[in-house]
Design an enzyme around this catalytic site. Sequence first.
Site, mmCIF file in Angstrom:
data_model
loop_
_atom_site.group_PDB
_atom_site.id
_atom_site.type_symbol
_atom_site.label_atom_id
_atom_site.label_comp_id
_atom_site.label_asym_id
_atom_site.label_seq_id
_atom_site.Cartn_x
_atom_site.Cartn_y
_atom_site.Cartn_z
ATOM 1 N N THR A 145 12.567 -47.120 -8.210
ATOM 2 C CA THR A 145 11.442 -46.711 -7.106
ATOM 3 C C THR A 145 10.642 -47.826 -6.853
ATOM 4 O O THR A 145 10.105 -48.781 -7.615
ATOM 5 C CB THR A 145 10.487 -45.537 -7.740
ATOM 6 O OG1 THR A 145 9.231 -45.338 -7.203
ATOM 7 C CG2 THR A 145 10.154 -45.920 -9.430
ATOM 8 N N ASP B 84 7.479 -47.462 -6.463
ATOM 9 C CA ASP B 84 6.233 -47.240 -6.949
ATOM 10 C C ASP B 84 6.031 -47.990 -8.298
ATOM 11 O O ASP B 84 4.853 -47.952 -8.709
ATOM 12 C CB ASP B 84 5.794 -45.709 -7.273
ATOM 13 C CG ASP B 84 6.271 -44.660 -6.010
ATOM 14 O OD1 ASP B 84 5.923 -45.470 -4.886
ATOM 15 O OD2 ASP B 84 6.267 -43.490 -6.002
HETATM 16 O O1 F6P Z 1 8.178 -42.437 -4.358
HETATM 17 C C1 F6P Z 1 8.357 -43.179 -3.282
HETATM 18 C C2 F6P Z 1 7.311 -42.717 -2.481
HETATM 19 O O2 F6P Z 1 7.654 -43.548 -1.246
HETATM 20 C C3 F6P Z 1 5.972 -42.759 -2.796
HETATM 21 O O3 F6P Z 1 5.550 -44.131 -2.480
HETATM 22 C C4 F6P Z 1 5.503 -41.999 -1.555
HETATM 23 O O4 F6P Z 1 4.411 -41.127 -1.907
HETATM 24 C C5 F6P Z 1 6.516 -40.901 -1.302
HETATM 25 O O5 F6P Z 1 7.809 -41.658 -1.883
HETATM 26 C C6 F6P Z 1 6.912 -40.413 0.035
HETATM 27 O O6 F6P Z 1 7.788 -39.412 -0.040
HETATM 28 P P1 F6P Z 1 8.819 -38.936 1.098
HETATM 29 O O7 F6P Z 1 9.965 -40.132 1.555
HETATM 30 O O8 F6P Z 1 9.396 -37.596 0.504
HETATM 31 O O9 F6P Z 1 7.954 -38.827 2.375
#
Ligand code: F6P
Length: 358
Positions: free
Chosen positions: A134, A136
Amino acid sequence: MLRIGMLTSGGDCQALNAAMRGVVKGLYAKRKDVEIYGFLDGYKGLMYSKFNVMGAKDFRGILNKGGTILGTSRQPFKLMRTPDDKGNDKVELMKHTYHKLNLDCLVVLGGNGTHKTANLLREEGLNVVTLPKTIDNDLYGTEMTFGFQSAVDVATEYIDRIHTTASSHSRVFIVEVMGHKVGWVTLYAGIASGSDIILLPEIPYDIDAIAKAIKQRKKSGAKFSIIACAEGAISKEDAKLSKKELRAKRAAENYTTASEELAARLAKKTDAELRVANPGHVQRGGNPCAYDRVLATRLGATAAQMILEEDYGKMAAVRNNEIIRVPLEEVAGKLKYVDPESDVIVEAKLAGINFGEK
Ligand code: F6P
């Protein structure tokens, strides 16, 4: 025959392919009788038996490729026991595919939600080995997830570019950085890009302190300011609200992002010319940086060892630059936050970075 299932789940990130390549190379280095069942689009592929039978050659040439060759999807953990459209239990569907294919182990690459489901599958009796991915970097049990350093590089370069235009126009820029509920990417990209103010979910901000910092910079001769704002950044007042109260407040105010809210509030406190910039999913896109390729390869090769030793129910992780094995029950359901008292924050403050505190 060693029959290994593999899937990538949740939001993608850089170095997923590098990690899978590491697993496959590690397996084929020791055994020739290996069959890989690559499930498509995350747990969905396991539920509905959508897979490709793959071998060593399918994982060649992907070390530096972004995204995931298996595809991915988000399958919320809280809905795992909610029946699908046809009334089937999703966990039972996954178990059925695993047993039907007579798999020896399932390798799961994912973040927080993914690890909760992986742990559930372990509790249900499947042999599971996981890898921490991830951008994050919020996964408990590992100091680093692959994807994080690449995302930091992208966000840093983005803010570097904002810097030059902010300087030319004497503007205050708020750059919104991804990271969900934690501030890791914002903290590191903020420091690396020389941002003046860094706002993290872990340190709720004081709007007056931010306005004051901007004014002080102007007084001292700096014509512009850069604010690295985490997507989960929150004000001191909002941090005191319950989840329900916060949802209601945000719905009433109509802000879609933390940076928009910040800009609107700052506009009432300073006469600076404000702009908001949002790199968004670019932070997850493109090729992995060298650090992530190395980390993913090390973790993948360790996962292969775990499979060969039948050491299941664990995540390959990194601590003090050593690759370790952490039981899934220790990982699942916990978030790794930035510690506001940690050395990196203390040192950033010593270097003059403002965290929006009074
Ligand atoms: O978990 C990774 C991430 O990019 C986060 O930083 C962000 O909040 C989320 O995914 C965005 O999700 P999606 O790709 O579903 O819009």
